[in-house]
Structure formats: C-alpha cells, structure tokens
Write an enzyme that holds these catalytic residues in place. Sequence first.
Site, PDB file in Angstrom:
ATOM      1  N   CYS A 346       0.806  -1.216   0.000  1.00  0.00           N
ATOM      2  CA  CYS A 346       0.000   0.000   0.000  1.00  0.00           C
ATOM      3  C   CYS A 346       0.839   1.266   0.000  1.00  0.00           C
ATOM      4  O   CYS A 346       0.822   2.037   0.967  1.00  0.00           O
ATOM      5  CB  CYS A 346      -0.933  -0.024   1.202  1.00  0.00           C
ATOM      6  N   GLU A 347       1.594   1.469  -1.025  1.00  0.00           N
ATOM      7  CA  GLU A 347       2.377   2.699  -1.207  1.00  0.00           C
ATOM      8  C   GLU A 347       2.549   2.926  -2.697  1.00  0.00           C
ATOM      9  O   GLU A 347       2.803   1.968  -3.430  1.00  0.00           O
ATOM     10  CB  GLU A 347       3.787   2.539  -0.618  1.00  0.00           C
TER      11      GLU A 347
END
Length: 417
Positions: A346-347
């Site tokens: 999640c980046e």
Amino acid sequence: MDYFLYKKGKLYCDGLAVEKIVKDFSTPLYVYSSRTILEHFVKIKKAFAKLKPLICYSVKANSNLSIMKLMVENGAGLDIVSGGELFRAKKIKCKPEKIVYASVGKTDQEIKQAILYGILMFNVESLAELNRINSVAKSLRKKVTVALRFNPDVEANTHSYITTGKKENKFGMDSESVSWAFLNKSSFPNLSICGIHIHIGSQITEGAPFVSAVKKTKQLITSLRANKSEINYLNIGGGLGIVYNDEKPQTAKEFADLILPLLEDLKVRLILEPGRFIVGNAGILVTSVTYIKEALTKRFVIVDAAMNDLARPSLYGAYHKILPLNKSLGTLENNEKKTDIVGPVCESGDFLGKDRQLSVKQGENISVFGAGAYGFSMSSNYNSRLRVAEVLVKNRKAYLIRKRENYSDLVRNEVII
Ligand code: LLP
C-alpha cells in the site's frame, strides 16, 4: 555476463528451465546461478592474480548461507559488518583469518565476539571506535589487528545513498585523524594498527574515482611510512558496478589494469571486498502477474512480488530489467501503453519497474533481472508479507536454499499482552 539465457523464447538458469523451477517452488522466488557467481569471482581473482589479494566477499550483498559457503569453498574470505554476519560466517566455518569487519557502529558485544573468533582485522571507522576496540581487546588480554578506514573525499558518481567516500559521509576518517592514530599507536597497546582501508561507494561504473582514491591513499601511506609507521595491508573495498540496463561498467580486468600499476611498488598485502560484482547479475526475482489493470494513461501489471522483496527500485529509483519468463507468450507492440510493474504493497512507491513496454497476461510469470545483490538481503516483512524462497542452481539442479516463510514465522517473536 550471466547464465540466465533465453532458448526458443524460454528463460534458462545454468541450463535449467526457470519455468520448471517455478513449478516446483512457486513465486515470488529468487533464483541464483552458481555458475555466474563463480565466474565473476574468478574474473576478479584472475585480474588481480599478480598481487594474489585476499578477496573478501561482501556478505551484505547476499548473505544466504549457501551462497556464502559457495564463495568460501572456492577460496574467498568474507567482509562482514555485524554480529549477525559474523554468526553466519561461523555457521559456514569461514576461517577467521579470512574475515575483515567494517561498520561505523560496532558494539562492545560484536567486537568481543569477533576478537574471540580471531578475525583477521577490524576496519576501524573512528577514533572513538579505535579506543573501544583497544579496551575490549585489553579486557580479553588480546592484541588485535586493525586497519583504519580512510575517507579520501572523492566523488564516486553513483547514487548519493551509496556514495561513501565523500567527506560529508559518515564513513572513515580524514587523513589527519588517520595520521594521528598511527603517530599515537602507543596509546593503543592492545592494537596492532597496520593497515589502511577504503571503500568509496557502490555501483561505480568508471575507473577514475577508484584511481583517484587509490592515489590519495598512496600519498597517505607514503607520508605515514616517512613517519616510521608500518603499513602491511591495503584494503581497497568493493564498489565495482554491473550492468542493469545499458551501463558500460569497467570490466574486472580494466579495473585491475588501472589499479595494479599504482600498487606495484607499495609492498602491501592487498584486500578486495566485492559484493555486487559477484552476485548482482547472478540472481533474478521471479514473480507472477496477479492482475492487469488498465488505467487512463497507463497499464499496471500487478505482481505478487513487491518493494519488501526487492527494495532497490523504490529506494534508489534503481532500474532492473523485467522480461517475461516465456517470451513467446507475449508480443511487444510499439504503440503499447506504458506499463508500470507494481506490487500489492500500500504505497505508490511500491514498484519494480516504471514506464516499460511489457506485454504479459494475468497468471504469467516475469523475471526481474540483476536481483542477486541487495535483493533478498534487503527484504522485509512490510505489510506482513512473507519473505520469499530462494533457490540456487548448481550443476543443473535447483536447490532450495531458503524456505518461503509462513504465517507462524511472521509472528514468531511477538508477544500478545
Ligand atoms: N565494502 C564495504 C565497506 C561496503 O560498505 C560495501 C557495500 C562493500 C564492500 C561491497 O560493495 P559492492 O561491491 O557490493 O558495491 N544497497 C545498495 C548498496 C549498498 C552498498 C553498501 N556497502 C544497493 O542496493 O545498491
């Protein structure tokens, strides 16, 4: 440069079909070629044969025990930087007299363990550390050999995060501090200060920075000797660049041809610490396409490997070649939308490649090349992802050299209160 070769559109490692390896061990998976590793080691050995150096493989590049063992069995020593790497070196029974130990932050405990194992020498990075090693050696009633790491203040023309020989970097000491230590060696009765170490950075593709660093070091050695200091060892570190994309790095021979003439009259035992040069091109990360996502301006190939498995693209903006395992499945079209190969973390910084032309389908496997150095060794469990398996191909056989983690591994050391 390596033994990852396509035959009839299919990728092979040391003559073994990678597809078959993946069938047995699944993805994501690091696959290493022992032939490539050994060939690169021999290249350096041959290039410097005239001076018969001690080649200490830099463990941080890839610290898998089987890879370390492969190096040591073939005559290499080890360059270590922590108690953990010392533990690994002991596990594979590396002779202590072939181990050198660098790092700006060695703790008392680490110093003690290394002294007790009897390593060849510490590469000391500050006067405070020199004092510390002296007092630990005293408490153990030992005399310990050290080299001082000299920071020659040269530009290595590589990524700023991996430049280590500029005066603003935390590594090594300036010439005044080095000279002071040699002149005051009687203040360190438990040390034999008799070597100079340099390491100016990593992924250095040209010879000039090395030449300039070695020339400065030579001047320093000459002036130290003029003051009656004994210098028996010169360690010129690692740093040789490799091909990731279209770089044209110097070869080991070109490098040696530049450096050897500078060392001939110096009468020192030479030490080298290559890491990336030996294992960098000897490893790939194989990953499988989970989804294809067509966005407005881009196509995202979402794979099952991520920045936690291979941090180099996210961390340094590093380029790694990415190709399908089976070239015959996909076709490259010129007008194709630019493709980012991304992981599930999640980046937005979680990518393995950006703006590529890669035509692959869901479920297909792709390989990220040049992943042998600073790949697995920098991996983490971020997003509670399991660290992947590693396979070494040796004599046309694939050996599992690290099991894939499972969920129990993930929480093994955690305590619920
Ligand atoms: N010796 C010392 C003292 C070092 O600090 C290093 C690497 C080496 C030898 C080996 O350097 P090599 O031959 O592998 O260039 N994570 C970064 C690279 C960090 C290098 C750290 N020191 C990357 O992925 O590019």
